[in-house]
Enzyme design. Structure first.
Site, PDB file in Angstrom:
ATOM      1  N   TYR A 148       0.791  -1.280   0.092  1.00  0.00           N
ATOM      2  CA  TYR A 148      -0.306   0.450   0.126  1.00  0.00           C
ATOM      3  C   TYR A 148       0.954   1.132  -0.668  1.00  0.00           C
ATOM      4  O   TYR A 148       1.291   1.315   0.982  1.00  0.00           O
ATOM      5  CB  TYR A 148      -0.686   0.367   1.534  1.00  0.00           C
ATOM      6  CG  TYR A 148      -2.223   1.128   1.182  1.00  0.00           C
ATOM      7  CD1 TYR A 148      -2.614   1.554   0.640  1.00  0.00           C
ATOM      8  CD2 TYR A 148      -1.788   2.433   2.496  1.00  0.00           C
ATOM      9  CE1 TYR A 148      -3.918   2.757   0.444  1.00  0.00           C
ATOM     10  CE2 TYR A 148      -2.173   2.941   1.753  1.00  0.00           C
ATOM     11  CZ  TYR A 148      -2.928   3.415   1.544  1.00  0.00           C
ATOM     12  OH  TYR A 148      -4.376   4.618   1.605  1.00  0.00           O
ATOM     13  N   ASP A 243       9.507   3.244  -0.822  1.00  0.00           N
ATOM     14  CA  ASP A 243       8.732   3.547   0.247  1.00  0.00           C
ATOM     15  C   ASP A 243       8.588   3.241   1.356  1.00  0.00           C
ATOM     16  O   ASP A 243       8.410   2.527   2.035  1.00  0.00           O
ATOM     17  CB  ASP A 243       7.058   3.195  -0.661  1.00  0.00           C
ATOM     18  CG  ASP A 243       6.154   4.084   0.174  1.00  0.00           C
ATOM     19  OD1 ASP A 243       6.401   4.645   1.336  1.00  0.00           O
ATOM     20  OD2 ASP A 243       4.515   3.689   0.161  1.00  0.00           O
ATOM     21  N   LYS A 271       3.984   9.855   8.207  1.00  0.00           N
ATOM     22  CA  LYS A 271       4.998   8.977   9.462  1.00  0.00           C
ATOM     23  C   LYS A 271       5.311   9.907  10.597  1.00  0.00           C
ATOM     24  O   LYS A 271       5.315  11.236  11.129  1.00  0.00           O
ATOM     25  CB  LYS A 271       4.656   7.418   9.259  1.00  0.00           C
ATOM     26  CG  LYS A 271       3.591   7.605   8.891  1.00  0.00           C
ATOM     27  CD  LYS A 271       3.173   6.374   9.297  1.00  0.00           C
ATOM     28  CE  LYS A 271       2.515   4.844   7.835  1.00  0.00           C
ATOM     29  NZ  LYS A 271       1.059   5.270   8.557  1.00  0.00           N
TER      30      LYS A 271
HETATM   31  N1  PMP Z   1       2.741   4.049   1.441  1.00  0.00           N
HETATM   32  C1  PMP Z   1       2.948   3.208   3.113  1.00  0.00           C
HETATM   33  C2  PMP Z   1       4.172   2.445   2.987  1.00  0.00           C
HETATM   34  C3  PMP Z   1       2.543   3.734   4.111  1.00  0.00           C
HETATM   35  O1  PMP Z   1       1.747   2.701   5.017  1.00  0.00           O
HETATM   36  C4  PMP Z   1       0.990   4.689   4.259  1.00  0.00           C
HETATM   37  C5  PMP Z   1       0.081   4.913   5.143  1.00  0.00           C
HETATM   38  N2  PMP Z   1       0.301   4.076   6.017  1.00  0.00           N
HETATM   39  C6  PMP Z   1       1.111   5.871   3.287  1.00  0.00           C
HETATM   40  C7  PMP Z   1       2.009   5.033   1.959  1.00  0.00           C
HETATM   41  C8  PMP Z   1       0.821   6.152   3.065  1.00  0.00           C
HETATM   42  O2  PMP Z   1       0.516   7.936   4.037  1.00  0.00           O
HETATM   43  P1  PMP Z   1      -1.158   8.612   4.339  1.00  0.00           P
HETATM   44  O3  PMP Z   1      -2.005   7.784   5.200  1.00  0.00           O
HETATM   45  O4  PMP Z   1      -0.151   9.419   4.618  1.00  0.00           O
HETATM   46  O5  PMP Z   1      -1.313   9.243   2.496  1.00  0.00           O
END
Ligand code: PMP
Length: 431
Positions: A148, A243, A271
């Site tokens: 994700y 990511d 985060k």
């Molecule tokens: N990339 C990863 C690996 C994530 O875990 C997340 C959210 N959990 C995102 C992107 C998206 O981040 P956001 O919820 O701040 O848009």
């Protein structure tokens, strides 16, 4: 002794919320759909503990889905944000704090020579894709099943049936065209990737991957998988996007790329770098980043990007993480939790397997270790739901989905871990 949870106020708040907010929440997983019951509405939190509006206090392993690595309301972060707010909460003009936060990021992530701050992980990944396509002059993307990367059109896609590599959008409202350039391959399968790259590698702009998967539950990369991504990208002139929105400053100061000794072309973060305020970032070497506006022709902008409250919280957080021994202590606490869960499961003969990388942990409701999305999906989700409810009733707040990471933080004490393990043994027995 399990006392019944009193959620009277949360139930009323949830009903009121449902009349104003879609499903009563602003992000779907918060509605507890996968586990049932009323989500506790939160009044406050401090350290590792979170308190709902009925006065129930829980040991928190959601940690706002990762950012709160220092614990909630850490005094340094609170003071930094209060002081920043008093100086003005947004200017839409440059501040020194943006450079300071970027310096803390680039020191920890040498692959990021230049950084662009944005407002969420989603914004970081969608911008990174645009930058990768602009830099290579190619369109094809590769992602992995179960990974994700936020709610980006081109990335909300799952593998088609059988051997089909190009899949279907996983959300309504995404045109087929938006995912037509996204190949979806199985995680941890270097051969599938090599086959794809030998056919289409010269059309590939980038591979985007969670170097430690966290969004199908925690799944570590198998030996050789990430090395194959690096090798194939180099062989075909494609860019590797790591990511690290979840793993950045989480599995090591320098993220999974430090822990696993892997070179990223582009890195996405979020985060932890915002200390609990809305944030994202992406970065790479100057030659790639200089393709961005105002230097280059790739456009990306943001009214609130680099916001002073966010940079204050981020700087205060990252400074603490640099303290000697921080990650060793976190590793030890996390190992104690995972080992204790394994022992508790054995005591009550529960068919579960803990998976852990650093302070990210998932208790899979499967007898065998999970290495990819197909195996994660085969877990016993009903039993997880009963376990989750049992843990909540015993004062432990876990992610309300079997496919999420639990986050251990610096504020979890020995006593917290001990209480969590007692609750887990009882909840596993009862589930
Ligand atoms: N990339 C990863 C690996 C994530 O875990 C997340 C959210 N959990 C995102 C992107 C998206 O981040 P956001 O919820 O701040 O848009």
């Amino acid at each position: 002794m399990v006392t019944e949870l009193n959620l009277t106020r949360s139930e009323a708040a949830y009903e009121a919320a449902k009349r104003r907010l879609v499903g009563g929440v602003n992000s779907p997983v918060r509605a507890f759909g996968a586990v049932g019951g009323t989500p506790p509405f939160i009044r406050s939190a401090s350290g590792a503990h979170i308190t709902d509006i009925d006065g129930n206090t829980y040991i928190d392993y959601v940690a706002s889905w990762g950012p709160m690595i220092l614990g909630h309301a850490h005094p340094d972060v609170v003071a930094a944000v209060q002081a920043a707010c008093a100086r003005g909460s947004s200017f839409g003009a440059p501040t020194e704090a943006e450079t300071e936060l970027a310096a803390l990021i680039t020191e920890a992530f040498p692959s990021m020579e230049r950084v662009r701050l944005v407002n969420s992980g989603t914004e970081a990944t969608l911008s990174a894709l645009r930058l990768a396509r602009a830099t290579t002059g190619r369109d094809l993307l590769i992602k992995f099943e179960g990974g994700y990367h936020g709610h980006v059109d081109a990335l909300l896609v799952s593998a088609g049936s059988g051997a089909a590599t190009f899949g279907h959008p996983t959300s309504a409202g995404i045109p087929d065209d938006a995912v037509a350039g996204t190949a979806v391959l199985p995680y941890n399968d270097a051969h599938a990737l090599e086959r794809f790259m030998s056919d289409r590698g010269d059309e590939v702009a980038c591979i985007i991957v969670e170097p430690v998967a966290g969004n199908m539950g925690v799944v570590a990369p198998v030996e050789g998988f990430l090395e194959a991504l690096r090798r194939e990208c180099d062989a075909h002139g494609a860019l590797l996007i790591l990511d690290e929105v979840m793993t950045g400053f989480r599995v090591a100061l320098g993220g999974a790329q430090e822990r696993l000794r892997l070179r990223a072309d582009i890195t996405t973060l979020g985060k932890i770098i915002g200390g609990g305020l809305p944030v994202g970032a992406y970065g790479a070497c100057a030659a790639i980043m200089d393709n961005l506006s105002p230097l280059g022709t790739t456009y990306q902008a943001g009214t609130l990007s680099g916001n002073p409250l966010v940079t204050a919280a981020g700087i205060a957080t990252l400074e603490r993480l640099k303290c000697e021994g921080f990650y060793d202590r976190l590793e030890a606490t996390s190992a104690r939790l995972a080992d204790g869960l394994r022992a508790a499961a054995a005591t009550v003969s529960a068919p579960v397997t803990p998976a852990r990388v650093g302070s990210m942990l998932t208790l899979f409701f499967s007898e065998r270790p999970v290495t990819n999305y197909a195996e994660a999906k085969a877990c016993d989700v009903e039993r997880f739901a009963r376990f989750h409810r049992g843990m909540l009733a015993r004062g432990v707040y876990l992610p309300p989905s079997p496919f999420e990471a639990w986050f251990v933080g610096a504020s979890h004490t020995e006593a917290d871990i001990g209480r969590t393990l007692e609750a887990a043994e009882a909840a596993l027995k009862a589930s």
